[in-house]
Design an enzyme around this catalytic site. Structure first.
Site, PDB file in Angstrom:
ATOM      1  N   LYS A  54    -104.056  14.619  95.982  1.00  0.00           N
ATOM      2  CA  LYS A  54    -103.801  16.065  96.678  1.00  0.00           C
ATOM      3  C   LYS A  54    -104.144  17.170  95.983  1.00  0.00           C
ATOM      4  O   LYS A  54    -104.654  18.128  96.375  1.00  0.00           O
ATOM      5  CB  LYS A  54    -102.213  15.797  96.917  1.00  0.00           C
ATOM      6  CG  LYS A  54    -101.851  15.659  98.469  1.00  0.00           C
ATOM      7  CD  LYS A  54    -101.696  14.023  98.691  1.00  0.00           C
ATOM      8  CE  LYS A  54    -102.749  13.444  99.176  1.00  0.00           C
ATOM      9  NZ  LYS A  54    -102.953  11.787  99.165  1.00  0.00           N
ATOM     10  N   HIS A  66     -91.700  32.666 116.164  1.00  0.00           N
ATOM     11  CA  HIS A  66     -92.905  32.966 116.520  1.00  0.00           C
ATOM     12  C   HIS A  66     -93.421  33.799 115.477  1.00  0.00           C
ATOM     13  O   HIS A  66     -92.761  34.649 115.280  1.00  0.00           O
ATOM     14  CB  HIS A  66     -92.856  33.333 118.225  1.00  0.00           C
ATOM     15  CG  HIS A  66     -94.081  33.952 118.548  1.00  0.00           C
ATOM     16  ND1 HIS A  66     -95.152  33.345 118.749  1.00  0.00           N
ATOM     17  CD2 HIS A  66     -94.418  35.238 118.601  1.00  0.00           C
ATOM     18  CE1 HIS A  66     -96.056  34.093 119.336  1.00  0.00           C
ATOM     19  NE2 HIS A  66     -95.849  35.118 119.032  1.00  0.00           N
ATOM     20  N   GLY A 106     -92.835  -6.850  82.535  1.00  0.00           N
ATOM     21  CA  GLY A 106     -91.596  -7.352  82.780  1.00  0.00           C
ATOM     22  C   GLY A 106     -91.932  -8.701  83.560  1.00  0.00           C
ATOM     23  O   GLY A 106     -92.757  -8.679  84.503  1.00  0.00           O
ATOM     24  N   GLY A 137    -114.505   1.250 103.866  1.00  0.00           N
ATOM     25  CA  GLY A 137    -113.263   1.432 104.532  1.00  0.00           C
ATOM     26  C   GLY A 137    -113.021   2.736 105.056  1.00  0.00           C
ATOM     27  O   GLY A 137    -112.745   3.755 104.096  1.00  0.00           O
ATOM     28  N   ASP A 148     -94.481  -1.203  97.861  1.00  0.00           N
ATOM     29  CA  ASP A 148     -95.649  -1.832  98.171  1.00  0.00           C
ATOM     30  C   ASP A 148     -95.646  -3.311  98.077  1.00  0.00           C
ATOM     31  O   ASP A 148     -96.445  -3.719  98.632  1.00  0.00           O
ATOM     32  CB  ASP A 148     -96.824  -0.955  97.272  1.00  0.00           C
ATOM     33  CG  ASP A 148     -97.242   0.268  97.801  1.00  0.00           C
ATOM     34  OD1 ASP A 148     -96.612   0.698  98.540  1.00  0.00           O
ATOM     35  OD2 ASP A 148     -98.544   0.657  97.406  1.00  0.00           O
ATOM     36  N   VAL A 166    -110.956  -0.852 100.365  1.00  0.00           N
ATOM     37  CA  VAL A 166    -110.734  -1.796 101.949  1.00  0.00           C
ATOM     38  C   VAL A 166    -109.153  -2.165 101.739  1.00  0.00           C
ATOM     39  O   VAL A 166    -108.906  -3.186 102.406  1.00  0.00           O
ATOM     40  CB  VAL A 166    -111.771  -2.810 101.575  1.00  0.00           C
ATOM     41  CG1 VAL A 166    -113.219  -2.456 101.963  1.00  0.00           C
ATOM     42  CG2 VAL A 166    -111.547  -3.776 100.466  1.00  0.00           C
TER      43      VAL A 166
END
Ligand code: FAD
Ligand code: AMP
Length: 474
Positions: A58, A451, A122, A188, A319, A277
Site C-alpha cells: 500500500k 452529501h 517454533g 497471475g 493463512d 500465482v
C-alpha cells in the site's frame, strides 16, 4: 523444567500477534514465537502483512499513485507539472520506514501487554510442548496449556520459474526493485499481481500480465471484473487471459518466457518477472510427527468452525487454515480463539469478510456474487449505481465504476455488495456492518448519507434494488 505459559502463539503475523495481544489482555500468560528476519537482519514482527505484504504494497501503491496523477489526473484540474521524476531510493526508503515503524510497533505492543517474544522457529511437539530453534541453532523448549498455530503462508513457486529474487521475483522482490524495470512480466492476474503490476506500470514499466484462466478476476463479481478490466486496459496494463506460462529462463540480464494460449506457444522477453500465482499455507518444520495435527490436501492445517485442530489445546488461525488469505480474517480468528481459550464467547463470520483490491480503480466486495447465488438457486434482486452520477466522484475526477447490491428477492436481506470505483475500500465497511446485522437493502436505503460523498453510491444502489434510485433511470 521448561517454562510454562497459558498460551504460546507460533507466528507473529496479523493472525498470531493479534491473538497474542488479546490473550494477554485477558490475563493469560502468553508467549509469541516468530522467525521473520527483517532487512536489517533483526527480528521483524508482523509477518507477511507488515514486512512484505499489505503495508509495504500500500505504501508503494500510494507513492506511485501520486506520481501517476501528475501526468494523468492533475492536468484536468488545470495543474501541470513539468519534469516530475521519481527517486527510487526515496520511494523504496519511505516504504521501508513505514514497515519499520509498524513492525517495531508490534514489539512495543508486546511489551505493553506483557507478551513474551521469542525469536526463532517454533515446532509443536507432543503434549503442547514447543521447541524453539534460534537463528544461531540454539534450542530451548517451552510449554503451554494452549498453543495457537499462526505460521501463515508463502508464495507458490513454479518449478519452471524458480525465484532467484533478482530477475524472477516473488512479492518481496517486487517491493524492492532498485530500478524501474523497462519490461515487467507478471504471472497471475490475482490480487498481488494486479497491485504490484500497477505500482511499476505507474512508474513507467511496460507491464504484461499472463493469466492462465479464461475469465478475468473470477473471484470477483463478473460485472465488477468487466469494468475493472476495461479500466486496467485504459491504464496500459496488458493483461492476457488464457495465457499459461510454461517456461522462464534467465538469459544475461533478461528473462525469456514461453506462454501458451489457444494459438499455441508464444515468446516474450522481459527485464523482470514477478510470479504471483498464489500462496500456500506454510507449515514446514512446524509439526513433530506425533502431534496429531492434520493437514488437508492443500497443506492447510485442518480446523473446525472454532479454529480448533481436534488436538487438545491446539488451535490454528490465519493463512495457514481454510478461508480467504486476508490479514483481517486472520486477526479476527486470533481474537476469537483467544476469547474461546479464556472461556468467553468468541465470534468470527467468514461469510462477511470483506475483500479489497487496492488498484485504480479500487475493487471491494463482501458476501455472495450473482454467479454464486445462481448456482445455489437463491432468488435475488440487484440494484446498481454508477459513480458517474455521484457529484463528489465527478468533482474528484474519479467518476469511474459502480456499486452493485444484491438482496434476497423475498426477504430483501443483503446477500452481497460488489464495488469498483473511488474509495470503495472504505465504502465496503458500511455494507459489512449492514450484512453482519442481517440488514436489508431497505435499511440502507432509509439511512441518511452525507452529501456530497462517495457513500451516496451505496445509498443509491440500495434504493435501486427496488427501482427507486433518485439520480438515475430505473
Ligand atoms: P503471515 O503474515 O504469513 O505470518 C506468519 C508469520 O509466522 C511469519 O512471520 C513467519 O515468519 C512466521 N512463522 C512461520 N512458521 C514459523 C515457525 N515455525 N516458527 C516461528 N515463526 C514462524 N491481506 C489483506 O488483508 N490486505 C492486503 O492489502 C493484503 N495485501 C497483500 C499484499 C501482498 C504483496 C501479499 C504477499 C499479501 C497481502 N495480503 C493482504 C495477505 C496478508 O499478508 C496475509 O493474509 C496475512 O499476512 C496472513 O497473516 P498470518 O498471520 O496468517 O500469516
Ligand atoms: P491469486 O491466487 O489471487 O494470487 O491469483 C493467482 C493467479 O495465477 C490465478 O488466477 C491463477 O490462475 C494464475 N496462474 C497460476 N499458474 C499460472 C501460470 N503458469 N501462468 C499464468 N497464470 C497462472
Amino acid at each position: 523444567m521448561s517454562e510454562k505459559f497459558d498460551v504460546i502463539v507460533i507466528g507473529a503475523g496479523p493472525a498470531g500477534y493479534v491473538a497474542a495481544i488479546r490473550a494477554a489482555q485477558l490475563g493469560l500468560k502468553t508467549a509469541c514465537i516468530d522467525a521473520f528476519v527483517g532487512k536489517d537482519g533483526k527480528q521483524a514482527l508482523g509477518g507477511t502483512c507488515l514486512n512484505v505484504g499489505c503495508i509495504p504494497s500500500k505504501a508503494l501503491l500510494d507513492s506511485s499513485k501520486q506520481f501517476y496523477n501528475i501526468a494523468h489526473n492533475l492536468p484536468v484540474h488545470g495543474i501541470t507539472v513539468d519534469g516530475a521524476k521519481v527517486d527510487l531510493n526515496t520511494f523504496i526508503g519511505r516504504k521501508d520506514k513505514i514497515v519499520k515503524q509498524f513492525t517495531g510497533g508490534i514489539g512495543q505492543l508486546f511489551k505493553a501487554n506483557k507478551v513474551t517474544a521469542f525469536f526463532g522457529t517454533g515446532k509443536l511437539l507432543k503434549d503442547n510442548e514447543v521447541e524453539i530453534t534460534g537463528n544461531d541453532g540454539s534450542k530451548q523448549t517451552i510449554s503451554a496449556t494452549n498453543v495457537i498455530l499462526a505460521s501463515g503462508s508463502v508464495p507458490i513457486e513454479l518449478p519452471f520459474a524458480k525465484f532467484d529474487n533478482k530477475f524472477i521475483v516473488d512479492n518481496a522482490g517486487a517491493l524492492d526493485f532498485t530500478d524501474v524495470p523497462k519490461r515487467l512480466g507478471v504471472i497471475g492476474a490475482g490480487v498481488i499481481g494486479l497491485e504490484l503490476g500497477s505500482v511499476w506500470k505507474r512508474l513507467g514499466s511496460d507491464v504484461t500480465v499472463l493469466e492462465a484462466l479464461p475469465d478475468f478476476l473470477s473471484v470477483a463479481d463478473t460485472d465488477i471484473a468487466k469494468i475493472a478490466a476495461k479500466e486496467f486496459a485504459k491504464m496500459g496494463l496488458n493483461i492476457k487471459l488464457s495465457a499459461k506460462l510454461t517456461k522462464a529462463e534467465v538469459k544475461g540480464n533478461e528473462v525469456a518466457l514461453t506462454y501458451e494460449d489457444k494459438d499455441g506457444p508464444h515468446d516474450l522477453v522481459v527485464d523482470k518477472l514477478l510470479v504471483a500465482v498464489g500462496r500456500r499455507a506454510y507449515t514446514d518444520g512446524l509439526l513433530a510427527n506425533d502431534t496429531g495435527v492434520k493437514l488437508d490436501e492443500r497443506g492447510r492445517i485442518v480446523v473446525d468452525e472454532h479454529n480448533h485442530t481436534g488436538v487438545n489445546g491446539v488451535w490454528a488461525i490465519g493463512d495457514a487454515v481454510r478461508g480467504p488469505m486476508l490479514a483481517h480474517k486472520g486477526s479476527e480468528e486470533g481474537v476469537a480463539v483467544a476469547e474461546w481459550i479464556a472461556g468467553k464467547a468468541g465470534h468470527i463470520n467468514l461469510d462477511t469478510v470483506p475483500w479489497v483490491i487496492y488498484t485504480e480503480p479500487e475493487i471491494a466486495w463482501a458476501g455472495k456474487t450473482e454467479k454464486q447465488l445462481k448456482e445455489e438457486g437463491v432468488p435475488y434482486k440487484v440494484g446498481t449505481f454508477p459513480f458517474a452520477a455521484i457529484g463528489r466522484a465527478v468533482a474528484m475526477n474519479e467518476a469511474i465504476g459502480q456499486v452493485k447490491m444484491i438482496a434476497h428477492a423475498e426477504t430483501d436481506r443483503i446477500l452481497g455488495v460488489h464495488m469498483v470505483g473511488p474509495g470503495v475500500s472504505e465504502l465496503i465497511a458500511e455494507c459489512v456492518v449492514a450484512m453482519e446485522f442481517k440488514g436489508s437493502s431497505e435499511d440502507l436505503a432509509r439511512i441518511v448519507h452525507a452529501h456530497p460523498t462517495l457513500s451516496e453510491a451505496v445509498h443509491e444502489a440500495a434504493l435501486s434494488v427496488d427501482k427507486r434510485a433518485i439520480h438515475k433511470g430505473n
